[in-house]
Write a protein that holds these residues in place. Structure first.
Motif, PDB file in Angstrom:
ATOM      1  N   VAL A 196       0.834  -1.203   0.000  1.00  0.00           N
ATOM      2  CA  VAL A 196       0.000   0.000   0.000  1.00  0.00           C
ATOM      3  C   VAL A 196       0.867   1.251   0.000  1.00  0.00           C
ATOM      4  CG1 VAL A 196      -1.635   1.353   1.390  1.00  0.00           C
ATOM      5  CG2 VAL A 196      -1.998  -1.094   1.065  1.00  0.00           C
ATOM      6  N   TYR A 197       2.035   1.176   0.634  1.00  0.00           N
ATOM      7  CA  TYR A 197       2.940   2.328   0.726  1.00  0.00           C
ATOM      8  C   TYR A 197       3.214   2.992  -0.628  1.00  0.00           C
ATOM      9  CZ  TYR A 197       7.642   4.368   0.601  1.00  0.00           C
ATOM     10  OH  TYR A 197       8.737   5.163   0.342  1.00  0.00           O
ATOM     11  N   PRO A 198       3.640   2.250  -1.668  1.00  0.00           N
ATOM     12  CA  PRO A 198       3.873   2.925  -2.960  1.00  0.00           C
ATOM     13  C   PRO A 198       2.590   3.401  -3.625  1.00  0.00           C
ATOM     14  CG  PRO A 198       4.243   0.566  -3.169  1.00  0.00           C
ATOM     15  CD  PRO A 198       4.058   0.832  -1.713  1.00  0.00           C
ATOM     16  N   LEU A 199       1.453   2.760  -3.317  1.00  0.00           N
ATOM     17  CA  LEU A 199       0.194   3.167  -3.938  1.00  0.00           C
ATOM     18  C   LEU A 199      -0.276   4.533  -3.452  1.00  0.00           C
ATOM     19  CD1 LEU A 199      -1.746  -0.231  -3.855  1.00  0.00           C
ATOM     20  CD2 LEU A 199      -0.905   0.956  -5.886  1.00  0.00           C
ATOM     21  N   LEU A 200       0.201   4.968  -2.286  1.00  0.00           N
ATOM     22  CA  LEU A 200      -0.197   6.269  -1.755  1.00  0.00           C
ATOM     23  C   LEU A 200       0.322   7.413  -2.620  1.00  0.00           C
ATOM     24  CD1 LEU A 200       0.390   5.607   2.061  1.00  0.00           C
ATOM     25  CD2 LEU A 200      -1.768   5.513   0.772  1.00  0.00           C
ATOM     26  N   ASP A 201       1.430   7.180  -3.326  1.00  0.00           N
ATOM     27  CA  ASP A 201       1.988   8.178  -4.248  1.00  0.00           C
ATOM     28  C   ASP A 201       2.645   7.426  -5.400  1.00  0.00           C
ATOM     29  OD1 ASP A 201       2.966  10.440  -5.478  1.00  0.00           O
ATOM     30  OD2 ASP A 201       4.695  10.656  -4.122  1.00  0.00           O
ATOM     31  N   ILE A 202       1.819   6.777  -6.207  1.00  0.00           N
ATOM     32  CA  ILE A 202       2.330   5.873  -7.225  1.00  0.00           C
ATOM     33  C   ILE A 202       3.167   6.604  -8.267  1.00  0.00           C
ATOM     34  CG2 ILE A 202       0.239   6.033  -8.632  1.00  0.00           C
ATOM     35  CD1 ILE A 202       2.391   2.888  -8.098  1.00  0.00           C
ATOM     36  N   ASP A 203       2.781   7.830  -8.627  1.00  0.00           N
ATOM     37  CA  ASP A 203       3.549   8.566  -9.631  1.00  0.00           C
ATOM     38  C   ASP A 203       4.930   8.935  -9.098  1.00  0.00           C
ATOM     39  OD1 ASP A 203       1.495   8.447 -11.495  1.00  0.00           O
ATOM     40  OD2 ASP A 203       0.567  10.301 -10.754  1.00  0.00           O
ATOM     41  N   GLY A 204       4.978   9.438  -7.872  1.00  0.00           N
ATOM     42  CA  GLY A 204       6.268   9.785  -7.287  1.00  0.00           C
ATOM     43  C   GLY A 204       7.134   8.561  -7.088  1.00  0.00           C
ATOM     44  N   PHE A 205       6.524   7.451  -6.689  1.00  0.00           N
ATOM     45  CA  PHE A 205       7.265   6.208  -6.486  1.00  0.00           C
ATOM     46  C   PHE A 205       7.873   5.727  -7.795  1.00  0.00           C
ATOM     47  CE2 PHE A 205       7.275   1.506  -6.292  1.00  0.00           C
ATOM     48  CZ  PHE A 205       8.105   1.318  -5.202  1.00  0.00           C
ATOM     49  N   ARG A 206       7.079   5.785  -8.870  1.00  0.00           N
ATOM     50  CA  ARG A 206       7.575   5.359 -10.176  1.00  0.00           C
ATOM     51  C   ARG A 206       8.706   6.266 -10.655  1.00  0.00           C
ATOM     52  NH1 ARG A 206       3.368   6.209 -12.603  1.00  0.00           N
ATOM     53  NH2 ARG A 206       2.264   4.220 -12.393  1.00  0.00           N
ATOM     54  N   ASP A 207       8.579   7.576 -10.416  1.00  0.00           N
ATOM     55  CA  ASP A 207       9.618   8.518 -10.832  1.00  0.00           C
ATOM     56  C   ASP A 207      10.918   8.272 -10.082  1.00  0.00           C
ATOM     57  OD1 ASP A 207       7.854   9.673 -12.584  1.00  0.00           O
ATOM     58  OD2 ASP A 207       7.297  11.312 -11.234  1.00  0.00           O
ATOM     59  N   ARG A 208      10.829   7.980  -8.791  1.00  0.00           N
ATOM     60  CA  ARG A 208      12.042   7.703  -8.009  1.00  0.00           C
ATOM     61  C   ARG A 208      12.735   6.448  -8.518  1.00  0.00           C
ATOM     62  NH1 ARG A 208       8.508   8.886  -3.760  1.00  0.00           N
ATOM     63  NH2 ARG A 208       8.486   6.724  -3.004  1.00  0.00           N
ATOM     64  N   GLY A 209      11.940   5.467  -8.905  1.00  0.00           N
ATOM     65  CA  GLY A 209      12.536   4.233  -9.405  1.00  0.00           C
ATOM     66  C   GLY A 209      13.213   4.414 -10.745  1.00  0.00           C
ATOM     67  N   SER A 210      12.563   5.139 -11.659  1.00  0.00           N
ATOM     68  CA  SER A 210      13.154   5.338 -12.984  1.00  0.00           C
ATOM     69  C   SER A 210      14.374   6.235 -12.916  1.00  0.00           C
ATOM     70  CB  SER A 210      12.108   5.937 -13.935  1.00  0.00           C
ATOM     71  OG  SER A 210      11.654   7.191 -13.448  1.00  0.00           O
ATOM     72  N   GLY A 211      14.436   7.112 -11.909  1.00  0.00           N
ATOM     73  CA  GLY A 211      15.591   8.008 -11.782  1.00  0.00           C
ATOM     74  C   GLY A 211      16.649   7.505 -10.841  1.00  0.00           C
ATOM     75  N   ALA A 212      16.490   6.252 -10.349  1.00  0.00           N
ATOM     76  CA  ALA A 212      17.463   5.653  -9.430  1.00  0.00           C
ATOM     77  C   ALA A 212      17.698   6.551  -8.222  1.00  0.00           C
ATOM     78  CB  ALA A 212      18.779   5.354 -10.147  1.00  0.00           C
ATOM     79  N   ALA A 213      16.629   7.159  -7.726  1.00  0.00           N
ATOM     80  CA  ALA A 213      16.745   8.049  -6.563  1.00  0.00           C
ATOM     81  C   ALA A 213      15.835   7.562  -5.456  1.00  0.00           C
ATOM     82  CB  ALA A 213      16.378   9.479  -6.973  1.00  0.00           C
ATOM     83  N   LEU A 214      15.914   6.297  -5.151  1.00  0.00           N
ATOM     84  CA  LEU A 214      15.068   5.723  -4.121  1.00  0.00           C
ATOM     85  C   LEU A 214      15.441   6.259  -2.743  1.00  0.00           C
ATOM     86  CD1 LEU A 214      14.924   1.948  -5.171  1.00  0.00           C
ATOM     87  CD2 LEU A 214      13.306   3.755  -5.712  1.00  0.00           C
ATOM     88  N   THR A 215      14.440   6.424  -1.909  1.00  0.00           N
ATOM     89  CA  THR A 215      14.687   6.817  -0.527  1.00  0.00           C
ATOM     90  C   THR A 215      15.046   5.578   0.287  1.00  0.00           C
ATOM     91  OG1 THR A 215      12.393   6.491   0.155  1.00  0.00           O
ATOM     92  CG2 THR A 215      12.979   8.652  -0.787  1.00  0.00           C
ATOM     93  N   ASP A 216      15.545   5.810   1.487  1.00  0.00           N
ATOM     94  CA  ASP A 216      15.867   4.677   2.360  1.00  0.00           C
ATOM     95  C   ASP A 216      14.618   3.855   2.660  1.00  0.00           C
ATOM     96  OD1 ASP A 216      18.481   5.463   2.410  1.00  0.00           O
ATOM     97  OD2 ASP A 216      18.338   6.522   4.335  1.00  0.00           O
ATOM     98  N   LEU A 217      13.466   4.531   2.807  1.00  0.00           N
ATOM     99  CA  LEU A 217      12.227   3.822   3.080  1.00  0.00           C
ATOM    100  C   LEU A 217      11.816   2.956   1.890  1.00  0.00           C
ATOM    101  CD1 LEU A 217       9.978   3.320   5.062  1.00  0.00           C
ATOM    102  CD2 LEU A 217       8.774   5.327   4.164  1.00  0.00           C
ATOM    103  N   ASP A 218      12.071   3.451   0.672  1.00  0.00           N
ATOM    104  CA  ASP A 218      11.794   2.643  -0.520  1.00  0.00           C
ATOM    105  C   ASP A 218      12.597   1.348  -0.494  1.00  0.00           C
ATOM    106  OD1 ASP A 218      10.088   4.598  -1.520  1.00  0.00           O
ATOM    107  OD2 ASP A 218      11.672   5.571  -2.687  1.00  0.00           O
ATOM    108  N   VAL A 219      13.878   1.481  -0.170  1.00  0.00           N
ATOM    109  CA  VAL A 219      14.767   0.309  -0.160  1.00  0.00           C
ATOM    110  C   VAL A 219      14.344  -0.680   0.917  1.00  0.00           C
ATOM    111  CG1 VAL A 219      17.133  -0.488   0.166  1.00  0.00           C
ATOM    112  CG2 VAL A 219      16.696   1.612  -1.116  1.00  0.00           C
ATOM    113  N   VAL A 220      14.034  -0.166   2.104  1.00  0.00           N
ATOM    114  CA  VAL A 220      13.606  -1.046   3.195  1.00  0.00           C
ATOM    115  C   VAL A 220      12.313  -1.765   2.822  1.00  0.00           C
ATOM    116  CG1 VAL A 220      12.753  -1.096   5.567  1.00  0.00           C
ATOM    117  CG2 VAL A 220      14.764   0.281   4.988  1.00  0.00           C
TER     118      VAL A 220
END
Length: 678
Positions: free
Chosen positions: A137-161
């Motif tokens: 559910v966490y990525p679904l709360l901001d799916i566009d921002g989550f997808r952008d972070r992944g495509s730009g290789a700029a994941l947050t620590d919370l994304d990685v965890v």
């Protein structure tokens, strides 16, 4: 219909208990029922109101994965006794239907309370379910921002965890549903992705290595890992077909198919074997699982085969061969067939066309073997308590209409998704023609819930298979291994094909059919296409050998299930199953080793397709003679050689094969006459 003896019922019950699914009861069962039903409704609605791919797959998994932890036992408590020899529980059959069906009965009154508690999820199970829900559910709360972070290789620590947590949760879900083998393979691929840089430079499989952030980005944030093509297939094709199968089941179609099969073949001594095989084919439209069809069929058919005079092992072979045909046969096939359609970017109808002629040849081989064995074992006809076939067709023949409708709608350019949903609605409506199986609110809810619960193991497998596909794509391992296979075979197509078939079968001994197909498709498929084989031929070759792993010694899950029901020797049952299914092992080689092999996939001029089908049918008959229809080894060897020559599907080998087959028949007749005179 026949009744099970106490011993047969005990064997079937024991097989059911080996499955890792819990028998839920009380409010929890109702809650799982409701959640499962809602996920089925969501899947049906999405067909007509599409959702963006990543969001849809995440949403589907966010509901399915927590259900896995609630519906499937952890098995950890049995691990220590098993390690020390104090347990005999078998590994669960891959992709077996969930035993946590909403229609499952709660423990009977007076049953020990301890047994009731043992079926309840533990605190750890609830925590794992909650964690699964959170990380999806966490990525679904901001799916566009989550997808952008992944495509730009700029994941947050919370994304990685969250990504690492989901990886661990999927590994545990796969372990619970289908066992350790696929779990270990996934872990090996993860280790390879992280430590690939430490491999010697001159090794073909070495790579630069990837850190945790890069691995998580590949697997978690896009459609190359957990949410790739396999997950798409589970969240669209497979769930829709399991809902359809559940509706057919609850509407009385399963009972009709079995009754019709028993009514259709009544008088000849080969009738019991043919009946069982036909029933397996029809039941496959409902279950789509080889092991499940074998068990469902065996509980009814084994008493009939026993009364007909079949020994335990041949009867088990017939049951297993009929069961595995469920995955090979249109119009549903198995989960891997839907993945073929996605990989090839063709309609599912085209994949069904690919499978039609091989399916006919498969069942031709079984029917010929049954005819031969009916004489060898001196079997006899059995009278069963079933209505006449004509009466059944007039009263319940409408159950075929939805199956036919799926094909018709796809032929009219309707998508497979819409076709199966419409067919499901028709099956639902037709249920009201049978007062005993009317789909009222309760039965409808049960069918919707069953549709979701039966797809849970496949969903776990498909999501975890995304680890393998993602790592192979990220590291380039697929192309490297394909190059190794081609180099080892010195570019020889025959040797490459032989190695590929063996590799897929060995892989299928360890992991479920769907997973073995996915792995083999991305590794072995390119090795075949590099040598000029088309993608369709390569994928269908891999598909058949992935499916046939379920009847291949030393595991042969369908044969093991059949032996448990008949009480026969497991190894002998495996060998009998292998004999019945032999054409399915050899025919796929014709796909890739001869230009005319594409005709067996329904490709090419109609005249060529018909001619090659006829030649292949003669080859299958020669195989049947080689494996049981001839008593002496000289003629058996000649018949086997004739079958191989015929399957080359070229003019010169065909003529040679027919000549060798004629010699084999002549030798057999001469030797038989001499024996009769003696």
């Amino acid at each position: 219909m026949t009744e099970l003896s106490d011993r047969e019922a005990e064997l079937v019950s024991a097989h059911e208990q080996e499955r890792p699914a819990r028998q839920l009861g009380g409010p929890l069962r109702l809650g799982v029922w409701i959640v499962g039903g809602l996920l089925s409704v969501y899947s049906l609605v999405v067909v007509f109101r599409p959702v963006e791919a990543l969001e849809h797959r995440m949403t589907f998994l966010a509901v399915a994965l927590p259900l896995v932890f609630l519906c499937y036992r952890s098995g950890w408590s049995a691990l220590v006794p098993r390690l020390f020899g104090r347990g005999t529980a078998a590994s669960p059959p891959p992709e077996a239907p969930a035993a946590a069906s909403p229609s499952s009965e709660t423990p009977a009154e007076g049953e020990p309370e301890g047994k009731r508690r043992s079926e309840r999820p533990s605190v750890a199970d609830w925590l794992l379910a909650a964690a699964s829900l959170a990380v999806l559910v966490y990525p679904l709360l901001d799916i566009d921002g989550f997808r952008d972070r992944g495509s730009g290789a700029a994941l947050t620590d919370l994304d990685v965890v969250a990504g690492l947590a989901l990886t661990v949760l999927l590994l545990e879900a796969v372990r619970r549903t289908v066992g350790w083998s696929l779990t270990i393979i996934c872990v090996i691929f993860l280790i390879y992705a992280y430590y690939g840089a430490y491999l010697p430079i001159d090794w073909t499989i070495g790579h630069r290595g990837f850190d945790l952030g890069q691995i998580v980005s590949q697997l978690y944030t896009g459609t190359e890992g957990f949410f790739g093509v396999p997950m798409q297939v589970a969240a669209s094709y497979i769930i829709l077909f399991t809902i359809y199968g559940a509706v057919l089941d609850y509407s009385g179609a399963s009972k009709f198919f079995i009754d019709l099969s028993f009514a259709a073949f009544r008088k000849s001594r080969a009738a019991p074997g043919r009946t069982v095989t036909t029933a397996g084919f029809l039941l496959g439209t409902v279950s789509g699982s080889g092991v499940a069809t074998t068990v469902s069929l065996g509980s009814v058919a084994w008493p009939v085969l026993r009364r007909a005079g079949y020994p335990k092992e041949p009867a088990g072979g017939i049951l297993a061969a009929g069961g595995i045909g469920a995955i090979l046969s249109p119009p549903t096939l198995g989960a891997a067939a839907f993945i073929i359609a996605e990989y090839l970017r063709v309609s599912y109808l085209e994949v069904l066309l690919y499978a039609t002629i091989p399916t006919l040849l498969y069942y031709l081989g079984i029917f010929l073997a049954i005819e031969i064995d009916s004489r060898r074992f001196s079997t006899h006809a059995v009278q069963v308590d079933a209505p006449k076939a004509g009466k059944l067709l007039l009263r319940f023949g409408y159950h075929f209409s939805s199956l036919i409708l799926i094909i018709v709608l796809m032929a009219l350019d309707r998508s497979a998704f819409q076709s199966v949903v419409i067919a499901t609605a028709i099956a639902f409506a037709l249920s009201f023609l049978d007062p005993r199986h009317r789909m009222g609110p309760k039965r409808t809810g049960q069918a919707l819930a069953k549709g979701t619960l039966e797809v849970l193991p496949v969903t776990a497998v498909c999501a975890a298979a995304g680890i393998i596909v993602g790592v192979i794509t990220q590291t380039g391992l697929g192309l490297n291994l394909s190059a190794i296979i081609v180099d080892f075979a010195a570019g020889n197509l025959v040797l490459t094909t032989l190695m590929s078939g063996i590799a897929v079968m060995l892989l299928g001994l360890a992991v479920p059919v769907t997973a073995s197909f996915i792995i083999a498709a991305v590794i072995i498929g390119p090795a075949l296409t590099t040598l000029g084989v088309t993608q369709a031929e390569a994928y269908m070759f891999v598909f058949y050998y992935a499916v046939l792993s379920e009847v291949s010694p030393p595991t042969a899950l369908s044969a093991v299930a059949a032996a448990a029901i008949t009480g026969g020797n497991t190894y002998k049952t495996m060998m009998m199953t292998w004999r019945y299914t032999l054409p399915a092992f050899l025919v796929p080689f014709a796909f890739v080793l001869t230009p005319n092999g594409q005709a067996l996939l329904g490709q090419g001029p109609i005249g060529t397709v018909l001619l090659m089908t006829a030649v292949s049918a003669v080859a299958v008959a020669a195989l049947a003679l080689a494996t049981g229809g001839m008593s002496g080894w000289p003629e058996r060897v000649l018949a086997a050689i004739a079958a191989v020559l015929l399957l080359f599907l070229e003019p010169v080998p065909i003529v040679a094969g027919l000549a060798v087959l004629a010699v084999a028949v002549a030798v057999h007749l001469v030797r038989s006459r001499r024996r009769d005179q003696a």
